[in-house]
Design a protein around this motif. Structure first.
Motif, PDB file in Angstrom:
ATOM      1  N   ALA A 111       0.843  -1.194   0.000  1.00 35.43           N
ATOM      2  CA  ALA A 111       0.000   0.000   0.000  1.00 35.43           C
ATOM      3  C   ALA A 111       0.881   1.247   0.000  1.00 35.43           C
ATOM      4  N   LYS A 112       0.280   2.381  -0.338  1.00 37.32           N
ATOM      5  CA  LYS A 112       1.058   3.617  -0.427  1.00 37.32           C
ATOM      6  C   LYS A 112       1.470   4.141   0.944  1.00 37.32           C
ATOM      7  N   ASN A 113       0.762   3.741   1.973  1.00 35.16           N
ATOM      8  CA  ASN A 113       1.099   4.119   3.342  1.00 35.16           C
ATOM      9  C   ASN A 113       0.343   3.187   4.286  1.00 35.16           C
ATOM     10  N   THR A 114       0.516   3.388   5.571  1.00 36.38           N
ATOM     11  CA  THR A 114      -0.218   2.611   6.573  1.00 36.38           C
ATOM     12  C   THR A 114      -1.214   3.522   7.261  1.00 36.38           C
ATOM     13  N   VAL A 115      -2.473   3.164   7.203  1.00 37.48           N
ATOM     14  CA  VAL A 115      -3.514   3.959   7.859  1.00 37.48           C
ATOM     15  C   VAL A 115      -4.131   3.190   9.021  1.00 37.48           C
ATOM     16  N   TYR A 139       7.536   6.498  26.989  1.00 38.36           N
ATOM     17  CA  TYR A 139       7.142   6.748  25.607  1.00 38.36           C
ATOM     18  C   TYR A 139       8.314   6.456  24.689  1.00 38.36           C
ATOM     19  N   LEU A 140       7.972   6.126  23.451  1.00 38.39           N
ATOM     20  CA  LEU A 140       8.966   5.952  22.398  1.00 38.39           C
ATOM     21  C   LEU A 140       8.584   6.867  21.251  1.00 38.39           C
ATOM     22  N   GLU A 141       9.497   7.764  20.880  1.00 40.59           N
ATOM     23  CA  GLU A 141       9.287   8.582  19.694  1.00 40.59           C
ATOM     24  C   GLU A 141       9.641   7.723  18.486  1.00 40.59           C
ATOM     25  N   THR A 142       8.636   7.372  17.715  1.00 41.60           N
ATOM     26  CA  THR A 142       8.783   6.347  16.686  1.00 41.60           C
ATOM     27  C   THR A 142       9.559   6.821  15.465  1.00 41.60           C
ATOM     28  N   GLY A 143       9.586   8.120  15.233  1.00 41.19           N
ATOM     29  CA  GLY A 143      10.206   8.626  14.011  1.00 41.19           C
ATOM     30  C   GLY A 143       9.213   8.751  12.872  1.00 41.19           C
ATOM     31  N   PHE A 144       7.955   8.366  13.100  1.00 37.11           N
ATOM     32  CA  PHE A 144       6.905   8.524  12.083  1.00 37.11           C
ATOM     33  C   PHE A 144       5.573   8.793  12.787  1.00 37.11           C
ATOM     34  N   SER A 145       4.715   9.527  12.075  1.00 37.61           N
ATOM     35  CA  SER A 145       3.413   9.857  12.638  1.00 37.61           C
ATOM     36  C   SER A 145       2.482   8.663  12.542  1.00 37.61           C
ATOM     37  N   ILE A 146       1.702   8.451  13.579  1.00 33.19           N
ATOM     38  CA  ILE A 146       0.741   7.344  13.613  1.00 33.19           C
ATOM     39  C   ILE A 146      -0.656   7.915  13.373  1.00 33.19           C
ATOM     40  N   TYR A 147      -1.286   7.428  12.318  1.00 34.11           N
ATOM     41  CA  TYR A 147      -2.592   7.915  11.906  1.00 34.11           C
ATOM     42  C   TYR A 147      -3.571   6.753  11.953  1.00 34.11           C
TER      43      TYR A 147
END
Length: 514
Positions: free
Chosen positions: A42-46, A362-370
């Protein structure tokens, strides 16, 4: 710790002003450790969800255009199984939920811009086959469908559906044995209930009765509904945002937790201030007074009562909450994982029986979670699976939630050894070395970077010719580096000339500067 020592420690904390300390923090020191990374089609993970079938765990990752299926091992390793096109190659896949109905295993997917609900039957190996489509009508509010919730009653299972239509509402469909859906009831949104932009739903069963809770993203509040055995439902009560002690502007994730006889609903929000698209927010008359999680206690009639609040601070990552997942629980305490789009993090919290949230890690993942965060347990070990909304990062990542050290007084060393292909030219190698060295100027989380060409004469280098050592202050910095666009560009640039790579990480004590 003896009672005397506890009072001594508490007195010391009071004298030093550290009154936020709780003994539950000593009981569990949970951390989030990455286990695996895999590409998706897929183009991204939603959206991410999971299902256990015949003793095996499968993960379903939905984005624009496709759904990817993976098996998940007991140590968190992801193995690709299959990928499947969404109806009309639309999407993204939202609100995915898997369940068993009358002996059949189904995955239900809200195709957001396809304006349909897709039913897939789960096969023996975890792959899926579409068996039904339910299209939007003027009366069913399936347009821009986002959230799905399965509600199982005594003799029938139902699928509740919410979304972001211009004329929004809440709908219920009966799930048939073949996976098709039969419309039961739809309730049009009005000024009273919060069903305008349902992005989060959850349920509670109290004294044999079933209650559904919906968050209204556009109308800034949360509502409760009684669900009956025939799938019909009625509104119970509604709580709206305010400008003081309630944080419901852009109500987003909704999670139900039961601790003993006590029932709670934990609600997050992605405040409207975070949206830049003109016209997307219907009501622009809002005031930003911070980010927080709001806890509601549920009475024996299913009604919501505001109970407590966990405000965002320098020690939490709660900006733009998009998903709340129940990681584990006992009768006295639950562990929750909160995915955030604007802080690009996973925040762990405990919810105690008094209904109070306490941040623990907390863990800063390096990517936004949507919306793309899911929790599951394998052999009583909790895991998280997440993905990014970013179109430049087609990945799914697994994590283990476990007791461990947060390494507060240590640095993290990331060692990368490279073996170039025999066909690589000197110019290509020099360019690759320069690109790698330049990362320190593009990724601020790298506190130090050194590299050199192999000079060992022992004969155990196995053909590796160059070694890079990067230093980070913490695990979050490593995650930011790993998924930083500059690092992803590096991988794309030098990948064609790399024959092999060997990576090791280790922790060192921080050196005190004189």
């Amino acid at each position: 710790m003896t009672l005397t020592n506890k009072f001594t420690l508490l007195l010391l904390l009071l004298l030093t002003g550290q009154t936020s300390f709780t003994f539950s923090q000593q009981k569990e020191n949970l951390v989030i450790n990455r286990q695996d990374i895999k590409d998706i089609s897929a183009k991204n993970t939603v959206t991410v969800t999971h299902y256990e079938k015949d003793g095996k765990n499968y993960v379903y990752v939905g984005g624009f255009g496709n759904i990817d299926v993976f098996s998940l091992s007991e140590n968190g390793q992801l193995t690709p199984v299959s990928n499947h096109e969404l109806y009309k190659q639309k999407g993204p896949a939202r609100g995915m939920v898997a369940t068993n109905v009358l002996g059949n295993d189904f995955l239900f997917v809200a195709n957001k811009y396809g304006n349909v609900i897709e039913t897939f039957q789960i096969q023996k190996n975890g792959s899926i086959e579409r068996v039904a489509l339910t299209e939007d009508t003027e009366d069913t509010y399936l347009g821009v469908a986002i959230t799905l919730q399965v509600v199982k009653m005594k003799n029938k299972s139902y699928l509740f559906i919410g979304g972001l239509e211009e004329t929004p509402g809440l709908s219920c469909f009966a799930i048939n044995k073949d996976g098709s859906l039969s419309h039961v009831q739809s309730m049009k949104d009005d000024e009273k209930i919060h069903t305008d932009g349902i992005i989060g739903m959850s349920t509670h069963k109290i004294n044999g009765k079933t209650y559904l809770y919906t968050g209204g993203f556009q109308d800034n509040g949360i509502s409760s509904f009684r669900v009956y055995d025939n799938g019909s439902f009625k509104n119970i009560n509604n709580i709206s945002d305010n400008k003081t002690d309630r944080y419901l502007t852009g109500t987003y994730p909704v999670c139900s937790v039961q601790l003993g006889e006590d029932h709670f609903v934990v609600v997050g929000h992605r405040h409207h201030k975070y949206y830049k698209r003109k016209g997307f927010i219907k009501n622009t008359d809002f005031t930003y007074h911070g980010d927080a999680l709001t806890v509601f206690k549920i009475d024996n009639k299913g009604r919501l009562h505001q109970h407590s609040v966990l405000k965002d601070s320098d020690y939490t990552r709660l900006k733009g909450q998009t998903r709340i997942e129940l990681v584990s629980q006992t009768d006295n305490e639950a562990v929750l994982a909160i995915g955030t789009r604007d802080d690009s993090s996973i925040q762990l919290c405990t919810l105690n029986k008094e209904g109070t949230l306490q941040p623990i890690h907390y863990l800063e993942t390096g990517f936004s979670i949507y919306y793309g965060l899911d929790a599951l347990q394998i052999n009583n070990v909790p895991f998280l699976v997440a993905g990014s909304f970013r179109f430049d990062l087609g990945k799914v990542i697994s994590y283990k939630v476990e007791k461990g050290s947060d390494h507060k007084n240590k640095n993290l060393k990331h060692v990368v050894s490279l073996k170039y292909k025999a066909s690589a030219t000197k110019e290509e190698i020099d360019n690759a070395l320069k690109t790698f060295e330049d990362l320190k100027d593009k990724i601020p989380e790298i506190t130090a970077l050194e590299w050199g060409e192999n000079d060992s004469m022992e004969g155990h280098s196995k053909g590796f010719t160059y070694c890079f050592t990067l230093t980070f202050n913490n695990a979050s910095a490593r995650e930011k580096y790993l998924f930083h666009p500059a690092h992803l560009d590096l991988v794309k640039t030098i990948g064609p000339i790399i024959e092999d790579v060997f990576v090791m990480d280790y922790w060192t004590e921080k050196q005190n500067k004189l």
